[in-house]
Design a protein around this motif. Sequence first.
Motif, mmCIF file in Angstrom:
data_model
loop_
_atom_site.group_PDB
_atom_site.id
_atom_site.type_symbol
_atom_site.label_atom_id
_atom_site.label_comp_id
_atom_site.label_asym_id
_atom_site.label_seq_id
_atom_site.Cartn_x
_atom_site.Cartn_y
_atom_site.Cartn_z
ATOM 1 N N THR A 1 9.835 39.212 -19.822
ATOM 2 C CA THR A 1 8.984 38.509 -18.855
ATOM 3 C C THR A 1 9.473 37.074 -18.757
ATOM 4 O OG1 THR A 1 7.022 39.848 -19.343
ATOM 5 C CG2 THR A 1 6.662 37.731 -18.281
ATOM 6 N N VAL A 2 9.721 36.611 -17.543
ATOM 7 C CA VAL A 2 10.075 35.213 -17.294
ATOM 8 C C VAL A 2 8.866 34.533 -16.665
ATOM 9 C CG1 VAL A 2 11.571 33.623 -16.029
ATOM 10 C CG2 VAL A 2 12.523 35.737 -16.992
ATOM 11 N N ILE A 3 8.420 33.441 -17.274
ATOM 12 C CA ILE A 3 7.265 32.703 -16.762
ATOM 13 C C ILE A 3 7.753 31.422 -16.105
ATOM 14 C CG2 ILE A 3 5.138 31.514 -17.390
ATOM 15 C CD1 ILE A 3 4.704 33.564 -19.522
ATOM 16 N N GLY A 4 7.535 31.355 -14.774
ATOM 17 C CA GLY A 4 7.941 30.182 -14.015
ATOM 18 C C GLY A 4 9.025 30.526 -13.012
ATOM 19 N N ASP A 5 8.794 30.180 -11.738
ATOM 20 C CA ASP A 5 9.779 30.477 -10.703
ATOM 21 C C ASP A 5 10.506 29.226 -10.230
ATOM 22 O OD1 ASP A 5 7.773 29.226 -9.266
ATOM 23 O OD2 ASP A 5 7.233 30.985 -8.071
ATOM 24 N N GLY A 6 10.570 28.213 -11.097
ATOM 25 C CA GLY A 6 11.394 27.045 -10.820
ATOM 26 C C GLY A 6 12.856 27.342 -11.097
ATOM 27 N N ALA A 7 13.690 26.309 -11.015
ATOM 28 C CA ALA A 7 15.128 26.508 -11.176
ATOM 29 C C ALA A 7 15.483 27.042 -12.564
ATOM 30 C CB ALA A 7 15.870 25.199 -10.910
ATOM 31 N N VAL A 8 14.773 26.581 -13.600
ATOM 32 C CA VAL A 8 15.062 27.082 -14.950
ATOM 33 C C VAL A 8 14.609 28.533 -15.082
ATOM 34 C CG1 VAL A 8 14.553 26.828 -17.408
ATOM 35 C CG2 VAL A 8 15.029 24.807 -16.021
ATOM 36 N N GLY A 9 13.431 28.856 -14.564
ATOM 37 C CA GLY A 9 12.967 30.224 -14.614
ATOM 38 C C GLY A 9 13.912 31.171 -13.902
ATOM 39 N N LEU A 10 14.385 30.775 -12.724
ATOM 40 C CA LEU A 10 15.327 31.617 -11.989
ATOM 41 C C LEU A 10 16.658 31.717 -12.728
ATOM 42 C CD1 LEU A 10 14.521 30.415 -8.374
ATOM 43 C CD2 LEU A 10 13.833 32.558 -9.459
ATOM 44 N N SER A 11 17.058 30.641 -13.387
ATOM 45 C CA SER A 11 18.269 30.701 -14.220
ATOM 46 C C SER A 11 18.067 31.625 -15.413
ATOM 47 C CB SER A 11 18.637 29.295 -14.702
ATOM 48 O OG SER A 11 18.972 28.451 -13.620
ATOM 49 N N ALA A 12 16.839 31.674 -15.929
ATOM 50 C CA ALA A 12 16.541 32.600 -17.025
ATOM 51 C C ALA A 12 16.631 34.046 -16.560
ATOM 52 C CB ALA A 12 15.152 32.303 -17.591
ATOM 53 N N VAL A 13 16.240 34.309 -15.302
ATOM 54 C CA VAL A 13 16.410 35.655 -14.750
ATOM 55 C C VAL A 13 17.891 36.010 -14.700
ATOM 56 C CG1 VAL A 13 16.122 37.085 -12.698
ATOM 57 C CG2 VAL A 13 14.257 35.579 -13.420
ATOM 58 N N ILE A 14 18.714 35.094 -14.177
ATOM 59 C CA ILE A 14 20.165 35.320 -14.152
ATOM 60 C C ILE A 14 20.675 35.635 -15.554
ATOM 61 C CG2 ILE A 14 22.402 34.192 -13.834
ATOM 62 C CD1 ILE A 14 21.197 32.602 -11.546
ATOM 63 N N SER A 15 20.217 34.856 -16.514
ATOM 64 C CA SER A 15 20.714 34.980 -17.882
ATOM 65 C C SER A 15 20.276 36.284 -18.523
ATOM 66 C CB SER A 15 20.234 33.784 -18.709
ATOM 67 O OG SER A 15 20.686 32.567 -18.132
ATOM 68 N N ALA A 16 19.020 36.670 -18.294
ATOM 69 C CA ALA A 16 18.541 37.933 -18.848
ATOM 70 C C ALA A 16 19.316 39.106 -18.262
ATOM 71 C CB ALA A 16 17.050 38.081 -18.578
ATOM 72 N N LYS A 17 19.560 39.068 -16.962
ATOM 73 C CA LYS A 17 20.348 40.107 -16.313
ATOM 74 C C LYS A 17 21.763 40.121 -16.869
ATOM 75 C CE LYS A 17 21.229 43.156 -13.027
ATOM 76 N NZ LYS A 17 20.621 44.517 -13.017
ATOM 77 N N ARG A 18 22.330 38.941 -17.035
ATOM 78 C CA ARG A 18 23.700 38.824 -17.550
ATOM 79 C C ARG A 18 23.822 39.404 -18.953
ATOM 80 N NH1 ARG A 18 26.334 35.234 -20.639
ATOM 81 N NH2 ARG A 18 28.578 34.947 -20.255
ATOM 82 N N LEU A 19 22.754 39.285 -19.750
ATOM 83 C CA LEU A 19 22.766 39.796 -21.118
ATOM 84 C C LEU A 19 22.380 41.278 -21.198
ATOM 85 C CD1 LEU A 19 21.213 36.738 -22.971
ATOM 86 C CD2 LEU A 19 23.590 37.499 -23.048
ATOM 87 N N GLY A 20 22.159 41.891 -20.038
ATOM 88 C CA GLY A 20 21.993 43.337 -20.011
ATOM 89 C C GLY A 20 20.591 43.862 -19.844
ATOM 90 N N ALA A 21 19.589 42.990 -19.723
ATOM 91 C CA ALA A 21 18.213 43.470 -19.583
ATOM 92 C C ALA A 21 18.062 44.253 -18.286
ATOM 93 C CB ALA A 21 17.241 42.299 -19.605
ATOM 94 N N GLU A 22 17.390 45.390 -18.374
ATOM 95 C CA GLU A 22 17.186 46.225 -17.201
ATOM 96 C C GLU A 22 15.798 46.047 -16.593
ATOM 97 O OE1 GLU A 22 18.141 50.237 -18.186
ATOM 98 O OE2 GLU A 22 20.268 49.797 -18.543
ATOM 99 N N ARG A 23 14.836 45.591 -17.377
ATOM 100 C CA ARG A 23 13.476 45.362 -16.873
ATOM 101 C C ARG A 23 13.163 43.882 -17.044
ATOM 102 N NH1 ARG A 23 8.563 48.468 -16.713
ATOM 103 N NH2 ARG A 23 7.351 47.568 -15.003
#
Length: 344
Positions: free
Chosen positions: A172-194
């Motif tokens: 779960t990523v909390i926050g849709d600011g630039a850091v939160g969106l970067s965390a989504v990129i990072s989680a995807k990059r590290l292989g998270a599927e959900r």
Amino acid sequence: MRATLMYGAGDVRVENVPDPKIQQPTDAVVRVLRACVCGSDLWPYGSMPATERGVRMGHEFLGVVEDTGADVSGLNRGDLVVAPFVWSDNTCDFCAEGLHTSCRHGGLWARDGIDGGQGEAVRVPQAQGTLVKLPVAEDSALLPSLLTLSDVLCTGHHCAVTAGVNPRTTVTVIGDGAVGLSAVISAKRLGAERIILMGRHKDRTDLGRDFGATDIVSERGEEGIERVRELTGGDGTHTVLECVGTLPALQTSLGVVRAGGTVSRVGAPQYGEVPLGFPEFMNNITLTGGVAPARAYIEELLPDILEGRIQPGRVFDRTVGLGDTPEGYRAMAAREALKVLVTP
């Protein structure tokens, strides 16, 4: 040269300041090509007491080396470089451990006589350890994405890494600011599927979906917690990436984390106490995170930008000239802009 100063809450000005010059043999002078306004800049923008002299601003920039001190090697005039948001020597024991934010000879931009990044040029202390060369031209279309290496992409990555995100973890990523969106990129990059993104600004959450979010939760507070629990069969997610910094965001994080899970916080905390009580103890919840040692991550993340696998520069949705930086602050504070790019 011109640079950005803050004189108090809501009072940002662009004024003439002394040109930066080499003061120590380990210095370099960098002409700034791109800078930006950070979400953390909005905290003083909303609450800073009025001052007579003003405070230099900005800790994210990339540019061209104009001059170097006698002890700087590996950097030459004309090199395009990016600067992490904390300068460091990259040689002390903390730097060797990947904790450049605790460098024994480092420090913060726009503090103690050091230039801020929101200006035409910057004197860079410990230049050899701080600056990272970029193998692109000054007019490259990749500059916005490369600028995110200064802070937000590395901060999102730090959040995901310290939380232990991997292909087997839900997020779960909390926050849709630039850091939160970067965390989504990072989680995807590290292989998270959900990847569940908690945010309520549709333009931002749509971008989050492009970056890899699989679910969007717009509710907040108890309703938001209940919705995440519903999406995860009542359990919550293995990891929670808290990218806001407020107490309600942390409380939500603790409400949606799975038993045995990890909450990583990278939002600059606007609170003094952490609500970790008996329920969190009984559920073996880990709280981690902290300020991101961006310098430790730049070489790892750089190839993914250069080769087009990620496009973190899409978080910039408004560009202003240096003279219009005050308007950039206003737009971000009013949630009219996600992240403002500054072109001196």
